[in-house]
Write a protein that holds these residues in place. Structure first.
Motif, PDB file in Angstrom:
ATOM      1  N   GLU A 160       0.851  -1.173   0.000  1.00 48.64           N
ATOM      2  CA  GLU A 160       0.000   0.000   0.000  1.00 48.64           C
ATOM      3  C   GLU A 160       0.894   1.233   0.000  1.00 48.64           C
ATOM      4  N   THR A 161       0.841   1.964  -1.087  1.00 49.89           N
ATOM      5  CA  THR A 161       1.715   3.116  -1.265  1.00 49.89           C
ATOM      6  C   THR A 161       1.172   4.011  -2.358  1.00 49.89           C
ATOM      7  N   PRO A 162       1.417   5.324  -2.257  1.00 46.65           N
ATOM      8  CA  PRO A 162       1.027   6.220  -3.347  1.00 46.65           C
ATOM      9  C   PRO A 162       1.977   6.194  -4.537  1.00 46.65           C
ATOM     10  N   LEU A 163       3.072   5.446  -4.440  1.00 49.21           N
ATOM     11  CA  LEU A 163       4.028   5.393  -5.546  1.00 49.21           C
ATOM     12  C   LEU A 163       3.387   4.753  -6.769  1.00 49.21           C
ATOM     13  N   THR A 164       3.839   5.160  -7.953  1.00 52.06           N
ATOM     14  CA  THR A 164       3.344   4.591  -9.201  1.00 52.06           C
ATOM     15  C   THR A 164       3.950   3.221  -9.434  1.00 52.06           C
ATOM     16  N   ASP A 165       3.382   2.470 -10.388  1.00 50.02           N
ATOM     17  CA  ASP A 165       3.962   1.176 -10.734  1.00 50.02           C
ATOM     18  C   ASP A 165       5.380   1.331 -11.266  1.00 50.02           C
ATOM     19  N   VAL A 166       5.626   2.382 -12.033  1.00 48.83           N
ATOM     20  CA  VAL A 166       6.977   2.628 -12.548  1.00 48.83           C
ATOM     21  C   VAL A 166       7.953   2.799 -11.385  1.00 48.83           C
ATOM     22  N   GLU A 167       7.557   3.562 -10.393  1.00 48.53           N
ATOM     23  CA  GLU A 167       8.432   3.759  -9.236  1.00 48.53           C
ATOM     24  C   GLU A 167       8.611   2.457  -8.456  1.00 48.53           C
ATOM     25  N   LEU A 168       7.532   1.717  -8.268  1.00 45.29           N
ATOM     26  CA  LEU A 168       7.617   0.462  -7.528  1.00 45.29           C
ATOM     27  C   LEU A 168       8.490  -0.575  -8.237  1.00 45.29           C
ATOM     28  N   ALA A 169       8.431  -0.582  -9.573  1.00 49.87           N
ATOM     29  CA  ALA A 169       9.197  -1.578 -10.332  1.00 49.87           C
ATOM     30  C   ALA A 169      10.699  -1.363 -10.214  1.00 49.87           C
ATOM     31  N   SER A 170      11.120  -0.219  -9.688  1.00 54.46           N
ATOM     32  CA  SER A 170      12.556   0.025  -9.512  1.00 54.46           C
ATOM     33  C   SER A 170      13.124  -0.705  -8.298  1.00 54.46           C
ATOM     34  N   PHE A 171      12.252  -1.262  -7.444  1.00 50.86           N
ATOM     35  CA  PHE A 171      12.710  -1.814  -6.174  1.00 50.86           C
ATOM     36  C   PHE A 171      13.096  -3.297  -6.152  1.00 50.86           C
ATOM     37  N   PRO A 172      12.294  -4.237  -6.671  1.00 47.01           N
ATOM     38  CA  PRO A 172      12.439  -5.642  -6.249  1.00 47.01           C
ATOM     39  C   PRO A 172      13.828  -6.245  -6.358  1.00 47.01           C
ATOM     40  N   CYS A 173      14.386  -6.298  -7.543  1.00 50.96           N
ATOM     41  CA  CYS A 173      15.655  -7.000  -7.738  1.00 50.96           C
ATOM     42  C   CYS A 173      16.813  -6.247  -7.093  1.00 50.96           C
ATOM     43  N   ALA A 174      16.977  -4.970  -7.424  1.00 52.88           N
ATOM     44  CA  ALA A 174      18.120  -4.206  -6.949  1.00 52.88           C
ATOM     45  C   ALA A 174      18.095  -4.003  -5.443  1.00 52.88           C
ATOM     46  N   TYR A 175      16.962  -3.601  -4.918  1.00 53.80           N
ATOM     47  CA  TYR A 175      16.900  -3.288  -3.493  1.00 53.80           C
ATOM     48  C   TYR A 175      16.936  -4.541  -2.636  1.00 53.80           C
ATOM     49  N   SER A 176      16.340  -5.635  -3.112  1.00 52.70           N
ATOM     50  CA  SER A 176      16.428  -6.858  -2.321  1.00 52.70           C
ATOM     51  C   SER A 176      17.851  -7.409  -2.336  1.00 52.70           C
ATOM     52  N   ALA A 177      18.545  -7.286  -3.473  1.00 53.87           N
ATOM     53  CA  ALA A 177      19.949  -7.712  -3.516  1.00 53.87           C
ATOM     54  C   ALA A 177      20.798  -6.888  -2.559  1.00 53.87           C
ATOM     55  N   ALA A 178      20.565  -5.571  -2.556  1.00 55.98           N
ATOM     56  CA  ALA A 178      21.328  -4.689  -1.675  1.00 55.98           C
ATOM     57  C   ALA A 178      21.006  -4.959  -0.206  1.00 55.98           C
ATOM     58  N   GLU A 179      19.720  -5.063   0.120  1.00 55.34           N
ATOM     59  CA  GLU A 179      19.330  -5.308   1.511  1.00 55.34           C
ATOM     60  C   GLU A 179      19.822  -6.683   1.977  1.00 55.34           C
ATOM     61  N   ASN A 180      19.870  -7.646   1.067  1.00 58.60           N
ATOM     62  CA  ASN A 180      20.381  -8.963   1.432  1.00 58.60           C
ATOM     63  C   ASN A 180      21.851  -8.896   1.811  1.00 58.60           C
ATOM     64  N   MET A 181      22.640  -8.120   1.070  1.00 54.07           N
ATOM     65  CA  MET A 181      24.049  -7.967   1.420  1.00 54.07           C
ATOM     66  C   MET A 181      24.218  -7.276   2.762  1.00 54.07           C
ATOM     67  N   LEU A 182      23.404  -6.239   3.009  1.00 56.35           N
ATOM     68  CA  LEU A 182      23.499  -5.533   4.292  1.00 56.35           C
ATOM     69  C   LEU A 182      23.053  -6.430   5.439  1.00 56.35           C
TER      70      LEU A 182
END
Length: 361
Positions: A160-182
């Motif tokens: 649940e977020t006001p972000l657009t689908d374009v904005e949301l699509a920037s997250f899954p792969c890159a941010y999960s990879a980064a958060e996994n390393m951290l």
């Protein structure tokens, strides 16, 4: 919800090689959700290194150079039989795309029909029966380079977020990879962290996520991208080819987060403190690196290879997004039909953040 059509726009990867292996079609059958799965109308999908690496067969052990070296034409020395990221033989045709933001439009057996209409973000690493068993969305199974995609219900996370689908699509792969390393390296508030490739998708995500943890961030990025990386939370930015040992000495950082690899790897271990931690989830500068084992054991370093996500990583990421603790960084958008142009732009490495594709435009 609108009726689900019989066919859809999708990009098929027809084999290993150059851009000629990407076939944009409008007559691809819409997949049907199976037991435990949901069908998602894809609002937007992101471009990632793994898409290009799979197409060019860069994961083949016969390839020893940087990823972008064969991004356009593929690698003549690559061997299809070991070119999947799991080491398995890839199956073609394949719909790639690890990032998907959209809405559930149908469910398979065993899934609550109340999920229809739910806005979701797909966790791209589908965990298997054991900790290190997984399939990757857009690699072993069809992914998000299409108007519709199916995924296990458990990996389609409500958001649940006001972000657009374009904005949301920037997250899954890159941010999960980064958060996994951290997460694997247990980066804590007040610790010093060095992040390579800090202007790319994973690197820029790591900067934001490390800032969220209260770490003191030094980032490696080209001078023309320094301002873009600085606003994400880096306290210091140095060139990618900087002499790190001359700048920081032999023991400065608690943690190194690396997506570059290549010739710069030895210095990354040299600048770690004794007992320091190194996490890696990419090798854009080259997969072959020199390791002095004396540096590793005499400094009591710990090295983490990071691919399969820890179970808490993606739910935590969804929470960060919903609470506004991290923000999307979208460099450009393209219609899905212009995937070749989007990948060409991606390979120039002139952007900060993510390039996103929109199906049906």
């Amino acid at each position: 919800m609108d009726a689900v059509p019989a066919t859809m726009e999708a990009v098929l990867l027809t084999g290993n090689g150059g851009f000629e292996c990407l076939s944009c079609r409008t007559d691809v059958p819409v997949p049907q959700p199976r037991n435990g799965e949901v069908l998602i109308r894809v609002g937007a999908c992101g471009v990632n290194n793994t898409d290009i690496n799979t197409r060019t067969a860069w994961y083949s052990k016969a390839v020893t150079v940087a990823t972008e070296a064969g991004g356009g034409d593929g690698f003549a020395e690559a061997k299809t039989e070991d070119s999947g990221w799991t080491g398995a033989v890839p199956q073609f045709p394949r719909i790639q795309g690890a990032d998907a933001a959209g809405r559930i439009v149908a469910v398979g057996d065993g899934v609550d029909p109340a999920r229809i209409g739910q806005r979701v973000l797909v966790e791209p690493v589908f965990r298997g029966a054991t900790r290190f068993e997984a399939t990757y969305f857009g690699s072993e199974v069809d992914g998000a380079f299409a108007q519709y995609a199916r995924a296990p219900s458990a990996h389609a996370h409500p958001i649940e977020t006001p972000l657009t689908d374009v904005e949301l699509a920037s997250f899954p792969c890159a941010y999960s990879a980064a958060e996994n390393m951290l997460t694997r390296t247990a980066l804590a508030a007040g610790e010093r962290v060095l992040i390579t490739g800090a202007s790319g998708g994973v690197g820029s995500a790591a900067v934001q996520l490390a800032r969220r943890r209260g770490a003191v961030i030094t980032a490696l990025a080209s001078a023309d991208k320094a301002d873009g990386v600085r606003v994400l939370g880096a306290a210091q930015i140095e060139p990618r080819d900087a002499d790190l040992v001359a700048l920081f000495g032999q023991e400065h950082f608690d943690v190194v987060i690396d997506v570059a690899g290549g010739a710069g790897f030895p210095a990354l271990l040299q600048v770690l403190k004794r007992g320091g931690r190194y996490g890696v989830a990419g090798a854009i500068s080259g997969p072959i690196a020199e390791l002095d084992l004396r540096t590793l054991y005499l400094k009591d370093l710990t090295l983490y290879g990071c691919t399969i996500l820890e179970p808490q990583v993606f739910p935590n990421l969804v929470g960060y997004i919903e609470r506004g603790e991290i923000r999307p960084v979208v460099a450009a958008t393209y219609p899905l039909s212009q995937i070749v142009e989007a990948q060409r732009a991606f390979l120039t490495k002139q952007h900060v953040g993510k390039i996103v594709l929109v199906p049906g435009e």
